[in-house]
Design an enzyme around this catalytic site. Structure first.
Site, PDB file in Angstrom:
ATOM      1  N   ASP A   1       0.623  10.374  20.989  1.00 30.55           N
ATOM      2  CA  ASP A   1       1.055   9.545  19.877  1.00 30.55           C
ATOM      3  C   ASP A   1       2.533   9.819  19.627  1.00 30.55           C
ATOM      4  OD1 ASP A   1       0.838   7.957  17.426  1.00 30.55           O
ATOM      5  OD2 ASP A   1      -1.282   8.494  17.488  1.00 30.55           O
TER       6      ASP A   1
ATOM      7  N   ASP B   1       3.598   4.628  17.204  1.00 33.14           N
ATOM      8  CA  ASP B   1       3.243   4.334  15.820  1.00 33.14           C
ATOM      9  C   ASP B   1       4.223   3.335  15.184  1.00 33.14           C
ATOM     10  OD1 ASP B   1       1.398   5.280  13.677  1.00 33.14           O
ATOM     11  OD2 ASP B   1       3.283   5.819  12.694  1.00 33.14           O
TER      12      ASP B   1
ATOM     13  N   HIS C   1      -8.612   5.156  14.211  1.00 30.35           N
ATOM     14  CA  HIS C   1      -8.688   6.110  13.089  1.00 30.35           C
ATOM     15  C   HIS C   1      -8.251   5.507  11.756  1.00 30.35           C
ATOM     16  CE1 HIS C   1      -4.569   5.906  14.326  1.00 30.35           C
ATOM     17  NE2 HIS C   1      -4.209   6.523  13.218  1.00 30.35           N
ATOM     18  N   ASP C   2      -7.706   4.295  11.757  1.00 33.04           N
ATOM     19  CA  ASP C   2      -7.269   3.640  10.515  1.00 33.04           C
ATOM     20  C   ASP C   2      -8.271   2.605  10.025  1.00 33.04           C
ATOM     21  OD1 ASP C   2      -4.829   4.988  10.458  1.00 33.04           O
ATOM     22  OD2 ASP C   2      -3.774   3.394  11.552  1.00 33.04           O
TER      23      ASP C   2
ATOM     24  N   GLU D   1       2.067   0.111  18.501  1.00 36.05           N
ATOM     25  CA  GLU D   1       1.262  -0.304  17.345  1.00 36.05           C
ATOM     26  C   GLU D   1       2.144  -1.212  16.495  1.00 36.05           C
ATOM     27  OE1 GLU D   1      -1.041   1.367  13.429  1.00 36.05           O
ATOM     28  OE2 GLU D   1       1.025   1.873  13.898  1.00 36.05           O
TER      29      GLU D   1
HETATM   30  O1  ISL Z   1      -3.945   2.151   7.965  1.00 35.18           O
HETATM   31  C1  ISL Z   1      -3.579   1.078   7.623  1.00 35.18           C
HETATM   32  C2  ISL Z   1      -4.475   0.379   6.787  1.00 35.18           C
HETATM   33  O2  ISL Z   1      -3.983  -0.089   5.622  1.00 35.18           O
HETATM   34  C3  ISL Z   1      -2.331   0.472   8.109  1.00 35.18           C
HETATM   35  O3  ISL Z   1      -1.636  -0.252   7.218  1.00 35.18           O
HETATM   36  C4  ISL Z   1      -1.494   1.573   8.680  1.00 35.18           C
HETATM   37  O4  ISL Z   1      -0.845   2.265   7.682  1.00 35.18           O
HETATM   38  C5  ISL Z   1      -0.536   0.990   9.660  1.00 35.18           C
HETATM   39  O5  ISL Z   1      -1.302   0.374  10.612  1.00 35.18           O
HETATM   40  C6  ISL Z   1       0.274   2.050  10.345  1.00 35.18           C
HETATM   41  O6  ISL Z   1      -0.561   3.017  10.917  1.00 35.18           O
HETATM   42  C7  ISL Z   1       0.012   4.100  11.562  1.00 35.18           C
HETATM   43  O7  ISL Z   1       1.083   4.669  10.857  1.00 35.18           O
HETATM   44  C8  ISL Z   1       0.767   5.284   9.620  1.00 35.18           C
HETATM   45  C9  ISL Z   1      -0.437   6.234   9.710  1.00 35.18           C
HETATM   46  O8  ISL Z   1      -0.879   6.551   8.433  1.00 35.18           O
HETATM   47  C10 ISL Z   1      -1.571   5.629  10.502  1.00 35.18           C
HETATM   48  O9  ISL Z   1      -2.618   6.560  10.655  1.00 35.18           O
HETATM   49  C11 ISL Z   1      -1.011   5.172  11.811  1.00 35.18           C
HETATM   50  O10 ISL Z   1      -1.996   4.709  12.694  1.00 35.18           O
HETATM   51  C12 ISL Z   1       1.992   6.041   9.208  1.00 35.18           C
HETATM   52  O11 ISL Z   1       2.420   6.868  10.245  1.00 35.18           O
END
Ligand code: ISL
Ligand code: CA
Length: 551
Positions: free
Chosen positions: A98, A199, A324-325, A256
């Site tokens: 990541d 990310d 994971h989100d 992402e």
């Molecule tokens: O998780 C979400 C649901 O509301 C998304 O908005 C998320 O915050 C967005 O997709 C970005 O995600 C990534 O970056 C974030 C982190 O919290 C997430 O786990 C990651 O996958 C900030 O680094």
């Protein structure tokens, strides 16, 4: 179509904190992953993506990085990492890391320096501005807090954070910062990692003027993706990164990318001078109304339209139901009302998604049909997004709405521990884990499914084997087949070979005219053993070979 290893991959996503605890402190770790490599080999995946394992104060579970080149103490040491990488490679499994470079932790040495004084050499590594009339420099809302700005007493300026206030955004305008990032990436590549999942990579460039977002209500803070997503400069940075880090290496990068659609996606993929593929969010937003918490019913016709337009729009897709989100796929898009429907619908979802054209990403636990968790109180939550949302709801008087949203969409649903067996703590750890164990582990776990040829797990194993051993299912052209609303059906065609994939996504039998009869051994994989002529049973899904030169 150019052949590349990452097109011929099924990537298994591991959330290390919740995968396997080797030293019984209740937190998953790298040695736990090493212990489970045999499982990954048995399952048949050929790549792993690890969520962040770097040193972090864990305000956002590792997405707030304090040191990009040290392993998080709870997860182990760099020696453990080297051993993990080595053993994965010995077993033919690639490793994707990541990469979190839209922001760092506020405890990263760069930010510690940056906030010291306006003259500090690291000041410009982050985005600092003077306030406007004693208030924030603009009205941007953050993902995790009302305002995207935080005031710093020391120098009496504000810094930008699109996520939590412990995740200050890096300033990609600063060349020295960019070069430090590329050097760090190259050191990981030199260690032998096979690629990066990047990310929120399409948010790294901000509009140079940081303009106020336009609001259609009277909210003080406005979500202003228009000014921080997909900015023109982004493409320069990605091309520069590609040159500095990826060129000359046989590796993959998947971005992402929230707020991307089929019209602008290709601007990121552009004959691979930027990214190899992206994680789009349109599917993840399909059951949202005004926000992710405002839950809409899952519409199959919308899903069909969306997936087929992505299949046609970009040269290569990433295929995923969850991560994971996101909440658990079978709870969200399938049916957990009975055990039978959970098993049938989980298998149907597997076929519907993973036989599309693209690289498959499985999130840990998807392969056994893990479900959302029945959280019953606030203190069981661990995710900053849900916790902050709940606290705001408490103040704003919409707790019922918030709790319902958290149960359906909260990220902790995906973060409960991997259910290995029916012993205490699901075989994850002998110690109480950092997050509650989903109580259904006694029914839903790897051990019981590994010995059951009708299990979801066995089905995934067959599906992975089928996909990875079949050029048509990897490289074949996608075409949507017309049919009833609840049926998602498509063909994959490569040279003179063709496959038909049919999925009834609802719990009701439905007529479907196949226009031909299939002999029993044309069925390569199905969640039913018996098939009616021109009638699909509830959640029935299958893939059949259509014979050579079929049209
Ligand atoms: O998780 C979400 C649901 O509301 C998304 O908005 C998320 O915050 C967005 O997709 C970005 O995600 C990534 O970056 C974030 C982190 O919290 C997430 O786990 C990651 O996958 C900030 O680094
Ligand atoms: Ca541990």
């Amino acid at each position: 179509m150019k052949h590349q290893w990452w097109k011929e991959s099924v990537v298994y996503q591991i959330y290390p904190r919740s995968f396997k605890d080797s030293n019984q402190d209740g937190i998953g770790d790298l040695r736990g992953i090493i212990q489970q490599i045999d499982y990954l080999v048995w399952l048949g995946v050929n790549a792993v993506w690890l969520n962040p394992i770097y040193d972090s104060p864990n305000d956002d579970m590792g997405y707030d990085i304090r040191d990009y080149e040290t392993i998080m103490t709870e997860f182990g040491t760099m020696e453990d990492f080297d051993e993990l990488l080595d053993k994965l490679h010995q077993n033919g499994i690639r490793l994707i890391m990541d990469l979190v470079v839209n922001h760092t932790s506020d405890e990263h040495p760069w930010f510690v320096e940056s906030r010291k004084s306006k003259e500090n050499p690291y000041r410009d590594f982050y985005i600092w501005r003077e306030g406007k009339d004693g208030k924030e420099p603009n009205n941007w809302a953050s993902f995790f807090t009302p305002s995207a700005w935080d005031y710093d007493e020391e120098t009496q300026e504000w810094y930008l954070h699109l996520f939590s206030k412990k995740q200050p955004d890096l300033n990609w305008n600063n060349k020295q910062m960019r070069e430090s990032v590329y050097q760090m990436m190259n050191r990981w590549f030199d260690k032998g990692v096979d690629g990066f999942r990047m990310d929120v990579i399409n948010l790294i460039a901000k509009h140079p003027d940081l303009p106020d977002g336009e609001s259609d209500n009277n909210n003080r803070y406005v979500f202003s993706d228009r000014y921080f997503a997909m900015q023109p400069k982004l493409h320069d940075y990605l091309r520069e990164m590609r040159k500095a880090c990826f060129d000359g290496r046989d590796c993959m990068c998947v971005g992402e990318t929230p707020f991307v659609n089929t019209n602008n996606a290709n601007s990121l993929l552009e004959s691979s001078s930027q990214l190899d593929m992206i994680f789009q969010f349109e599917l993840m937003d399909i059951d949202s109304k005004s926000s992710k918490w405002d839950v809409a019913e899952f519409s199959v016709p919308k899903f069909k339209q969306l997936m087929s337009s992505w299949q046609k729009a970009v040269p290569w897709n990433s295929l995923f139901w969850s991560n994971h989100d996101q909440p658990r796929a079978v709870s969200r898009f399938g049916d957990v009302s009975t055990e039978e429907s959970r098993v049938l619908s989980a298998k149907m979802l597997a076929i519907a998604m993973h036989l599309l054209k693209g690289t498959s990403f499985l999130y840990q636990g998807e392969e056994i049909g893990m479900t959302n968790c029945a959280f019953s109180s606030f203190d069981q939550l661990r995710d900053i997004e849900s916790i902050n949302f709940y606290r705001n709801a408490e103040n704003g008087g919409y707790l019922d709405f918030a709790w319902n949203g958290i149960l359906k969409k909260g990220r902790d649903n995906a973060r409960t521990v991997m259910q290995w067996d029916d012993t205490k703590n699901a075989g994850f750890s002998k110690t109480e884990p950092w997050i509650m164990v989903n109580p259904n582990y006694t029914q839903i776990n790897v051990a019981s499914q590994q010995s059951n040829p009708n299990s979801i797990l066995d089905f995934y194993r067959n599906l992975i084997q089928l996909k990875l051993s079949n050029e048509t299912l990897i490289y074949g052209e996608f075409d949507l087949i017309d049919g009833p609303d609840s049926v998602f059906s498509y063909t994959r065609t490569y040279q003179d070979e063709q496959y038909l994939i049919v999925c009834n996504m609802k719990n009701e039998a439905v007529r479907f005219d196949f226009s031909q009869e299939f002999i029993q051994d044309a069925f390569l994989l199905s969640n039913y053993t018996f098939h009616y002529k021109n009638l699909l049973q509830p959640y029935e899904a299958f893939v059949v070979r259509l014979g050579k030169n079929h049209d």
